[in-house]
Design a protein around this motif. Structure first.
Motif, PDB file in Angstrom:
ATOM      1  N   THR A  74      26.319 -59.314  -3.970  1.00  0.00           N
ATOM      2  CA  THR A  74      26.603 -58.234  -3.539  1.00  0.00           C
ATOM      3  C   THR A  74      27.851 -57.480  -3.937  1.00  0.00           C
ATOM      4  O   THR A  74      28.645 -58.311  -4.522  1.00  0.00           O
ATOM      5  N   ALA A  75      28.043 -56.155  -3.870  1.00  0.00           N
ATOM      6  CA  ALA A  75      29.065 -55.420  -4.317  1.00  0.00           C
ATOM      7  C   ALA A  75      29.268 -54.281  -3.732  1.00  0.00           C
ATOM      8  O   ALA A  75      28.311 -53.633  -3.012  1.00  0.00           O
ATOM      9  N   THR A  76      30.399 -53.726  -3.270  1.00  0.00           N
ATOM     10  CA  THR A  76      30.798 -52.618  -2.602  1.00  0.00           C
ATOM     11  C   THR A  76      31.330 -51.642  -3.543  1.00  0.00           C
ATOM     12  O   THR A  76      32.359 -51.999  -4.148  1.00  0.00           O
ATOM     13  N   VAL A  77      30.816 -50.298  -3.421  1.00  0.00           N
ATOM     14  CA  VAL A  77      31.419 -49.089  -4.398  1.00  0.00           C
ATOM     15  C   VAL A  77      32.109 -48.293  -3.380  1.00  0.00           C
ATOM     16  O   VAL A  77      31.638 -48.021  -2.298  1.00  0.00           O
ATOM     17  N   LYS A  78      33.329 -47.995  -3.762  1.00  0.00           N
ATOM     18  CA  LYS A  78      33.896 -46.891  -2.972  1.00  0.00           C
ATOM     19  C   LYS A  78      34.554 -45.790  -3.913  1.00  0.00           C
ATOM     20  O   LYS A  78      34.880 -46.081  -5.038  1.00  0.00           O
ATOM     21  N   VAL A  79      34.895 -44.767  -3.261  1.00  0.00           N
ATOM     22  CA  VAL A  79      35.752 -43.614  -3.798  1.00  0.00           C
ATOM     23  C   VAL A  79      37.031 -43.697  -3.243  1.00  0.00           C
ATOM     24  O   VAL A  79      36.979 -43.617  -2.004  1.00  0.00           O
ATOM     25  N   TRP A  80      38.219 -43.868  -3.916  1.00  0.00           N
ATOM     26  CA  TRP A  80      39.529 -43.831  -3.422  1.00  0.00           C
ATOM     27  C   TRP A  80      40.314 -42.646  -3.809  1.00  0.00           C
ATOM     28  O   TRP A  80      40.046 -41.759  -4.767  1.00  0.00           O
ATOM     29  N   VAL A 116      32.672 -33.463   0.115  1.00  0.00           N
ATOM     30  CA  VAL A 116      33.289 -32.571  -0.938  1.00  0.00           C
ATOM     31  C   VAL A 116      34.752 -33.206  -1.143  1.00  0.00           C
ATOM     32  O   VAL A 116      35.637 -33.508  -0.417  1.00  0.00           O
ATOM     33  N   LEU A 117      34.683 -33.317  -2.508  1.00  0.00           N
ATOM     34  CA  LEU A 117      36.150 -33.800  -3.242  1.00  0.00           C
ATOM     35  C   LEU A 117      36.857 -32.478  -3.593  1.00  0.00           C
ATOM     36  O   LEU A 117      36.404 -31.881  -4.487  1.00  0.00           O
ATOM     37  N   GLY A 118      37.969 -32.295  -3.148  1.00  0.00           N
ATOM     38  CA  GLY A 118      38.842 -31.068  -3.686  1.00  0.00           C
ATOM     39  C   GLY A 118      39.728 -31.654  -4.825  1.00  0.00           C
ATOM     40  O   GLY A 118      39.687 -32.670  -5.189  1.00  0.00           O
ATOM     41  N   ALA A 119      40.473 -30.645  -5.451  1.00  0.00           N
ATOM     42  CA  ALA A 119      41.472 -31.033  -6.527  1.00  0.00           C
ATOM     43  C   ALA A 119      42.121 -32.135  -5.990  1.00  0.00           C
ATOM     44  O   ALA A 119      42.832 -32.417  -5.039  1.00  0.00           O
ATOM     45  N   GLY A 120      42.346 -33.090  -6.995  1.00  0.00           N
ATOM     46  CA  GLY A 120      43.105 -34.073  -6.696  1.00  0.00           C
ATOM     47  C   GLY A 120      42.625 -35.475  -7.755  1.00  0.00           C
ATOM     48  O   GLY A 120      41.703 -35.246  -8.464  1.00  0.00           O
ATOM     49  N   THR A 121      43.115 -36.512  -7.498  1.00  0.00           N
ATOM     50  CA  THR A 121      42.785 -37.715  -8.511  1.00  0.00           C
ATOM     51  C   THR A 121      42.270 -38.806  -7.507  1.00  0.00           C
ATOM     52  O   THR A 121      42.838 -39.000  -6.644  1.00  0.00           O
ATOM     53  N   TYR A 122      41.183 -39.301  -8.147  1.00  0.00           N
ATOM     54  CA  TYR A 122      40.212 -40.353  -7.315  1.00  0.00           C
ATOM     55  C   TYR A 122      39.870 -41.577  -8.609  1.00  0.00           C
ATOM     56  O   TYR A 122      40.139 -41.199  -9.362  1.00  0.00           O
ATOM     57  N   MET A 123      39.145 -42.439  -7.791  1.00  0.00           N
ATOM     58  CA  MET A 123      38.917 -43.571  -8.473  1.00  0.00           C
ATOM     59  C   MET A 123      37.411 -44.033  -7.926  1.00  0.00           C
ATOM     60  O   MET A 123      37.260 -44.103  -6.637  1.00  0.00           O
ATOM     61  N   VAL A 124      36.242 -43.991  -8.642  1.00  0.00           N
ATOM     62  CA  VAL A 124      35.394 -44.778  -8.000  1.00  0.00           C
ATOM     63  C   VAL A 124      35.313 -46.205  -8.479  1.00  0.00           C
ATOM     64  O   VAL A 124      35.533 -46.521  -9.742  1.00  0.00           O
ATOM     65  N   SER A 125      35.021 -47.080  -7.588  1.00  0.00           N
ATOM     66  CA  SER A 125      35.252 -48.541  -8.137  1.00  0.00           C
ATOM     67  C   SER A 125      34.191 -49.426  -7.217  1.00  0.00           C
ATOM     68  O   SER A 125      33.536 -49.003  -6.545  1.00  0.00           O
ATOM     69  N   ALA A 126      34.195 -50.477  -7.756  1.00  0.00           N
ATOM     70  CA  ALA A 126      33.420 -51.633  -7.301  1.00  0.00           C
ATOM     71  C   ALA A 126      33.906 -52.821  -7.361  1.00  0.00           C
ATOM     72  O   ALA A 126      34.713 -53.441  -8.229  1.00  0.00           O
ATOM     73  N   ALA A 127      33.598 -53.740  -6.161  1.00  0.00           N
ATOM     74  CA  ALA A 127      34.268 -55.028  -5.955  1.00  0.00           C
ATOM     75  C   ALA A 127      33.128 -55.821  -5.504  1.00  0.00           C
ATOM     76  O   ALA A 127      32.340 -55.450  -4.697  1.00  0.00           O
ATOM     77  N   GLY A 128      33.316 -57.229  -5.857  1.00  0.00           N
ATOM     78  CA  GLY A 128      32.215 -58.201  -5.624  1.00  0.00           C
ATOM     79  C   GLY A 128      31.588 -59.036  -6.726  1.00  0.00           C
ATOM     80  O   GLY A 128      32.426 -59.298  -7.710  1.00  0.00           O
ATOM     81  N   ASN A 129      30.665 -59.587  -6.372  1.00  0.00           N
ATOM     82  CA  ASN A 129      29.763 -60.311  -7.434  1.00  0.00           C
ATOM     83  C   ASN A 129      29.329 -59.431  -8.461  1.00  0.00           C
ATOM     84  O   ASN A 129      28.180 -58.939  -8.345  1.00  0.00           O
ATOM     85  N   LEU A 130      30.091 -59.262  -9.552  1.00  0.00           N
ATOM     86  CA  LEU A 130      29.755 -58.169 -10.603  1.00  0.00           C
ATOM     87  C   LEU A 130      29.210 -58.513 -11.978  1.00  0.00           C
ATOM     88  O   LEU A 130      29.868 -59.429 -12.322  1.00  0.00           O
ATOM     89  N   THR A 131      28.281 -57.760 -12.641  1.00  0.00           N
ATOM     90  CA  THR A 131      28.289 -57.920 -14.129  1.00  0.00           C
ATOM     91  C   THR A 131      28.486 -56.269 -14.417  1.00  0.00           C
ATOM     92  O   THR A 131      28.256 -55.588 -13.491  1.00  0.00           O
ATOM     93  N   ASN A 132      28.939 -56.272 -15.681  1.00  0.00           N
ATOM     94  CA  ASN A 132      29.057 -54.836 -16.025  1.00  0.00           C
ATOM     95  C   ASN A 132      29.081 -54.570 -17.611  1.00  0.00           C
ATOM     96  O   ASN A 132      28.833 -55.618 -18.316  1.00  0.00           O
ATOM     97  N   TYR A 133      28.884 -53.431 -17.902  1.00  0.00           N
ATOM     98  CA  TYR A 133      28.950 -53.218 -19.401  1.00  0.00           C
ATOM     99  C   TYR A 133      29.952 -52.512 -19.893  1.00  0.00           C
ATOM    100  O   TYR A 133      30.489 -51.351 -19.655  1.00  0.00           O
TER     101      TYR A 133
END
Length: 188
Positions: A74-80, A116-133
């Motif tokens: 499992t992994a959780t994706v969030k926008v910060w 809706v995301l207005g002007a600003g800085t954000y991050m999309v992240s994932a945390a958990g049991n992960l594999t990635n490229y």
């Protein structure tokens, strides 16, 4: 649309797959249908800025799955929101075994009520049991960042060891143009 590492957008799709997730929805971060080259048990994120006077509508969150296969663990994706270091309300999704829609390359998605995301800085992240490229740990040129016609700017990849805060605030910033190719979002 721009690529990180110079690979063409056509590298990200194969017959029967689609880069366009639904009318008007685009995958912001993507890597082609490739095998994972790294595992990581904490959090990884991609930081981006919505330009002054601009906005985007996020309609889904996505995660890399090894060559389009089923999600492991499992992994959780969030926008910060990076100004407040808090998760944006409505933009959290937890992935398990699935099934989930394959939206592009090696990415599965969960659709959310549009935010809706207005002007600003954000991050999309994932945390958990992960594999990635990780393009820093494998062949370069298969990572994509979609600027949505100039509305967005990529601000780098980050990893961290506290899954309750954005990776930038709890870890390290690799040098550009590394892209973990892990979490993504669907937006227009």
């Amino acid at each position: 649309m721009s690529t990180l590492g110079g690979g063409p957008v056509s590298d990200l799709i194969t017959p029967g797959q689609k880069l366009l997730a639904a009318p008007g929805e685009w995958v912001i971060y993507a890597a082609g249908p490739v095998n994972q080259n790294q595992t990581f048990i904490w959090g990884m994120g991609e930081k981006f800025t919505v330009g002054s006077g601009q906005s985007i509508t996020v309609s889904g969150l996505g995660i890399f799955v090894d060559n389009g296969a089923a999600t492991n663990g499992t992994a959780t994706v969030k926008v910060w929101n990076m100004a407040t270091s808090t998760a944006v309300a409505g933009l959290t999704a937890t992935f398990g075994a699935g099934p989930y829609d394959l939206v592009a390359g090696s990415y599965r998605a969960i659709y959310v009520t549009p935010v809706v995301l207005g002007a600003g800085t954000y991050m999309v992240s994932a945390a958990g049991n992960l594999t990635n490229y990780n393009t820093g740990a494998g062949p370069p040129g298969l990572a994509l960042f979609n600027t949505l016609g100039g509305k967005l700017t990529w601000n780098g990849s980050y990893y961290g060891f506290d899954t309750n805060i954005p990776p930038e605030n709890g870890g390290n910033a690799p040098p550009n143009p590394i892209n973990f190719g892990l979490a993504t979002l669907l937006a227009s």
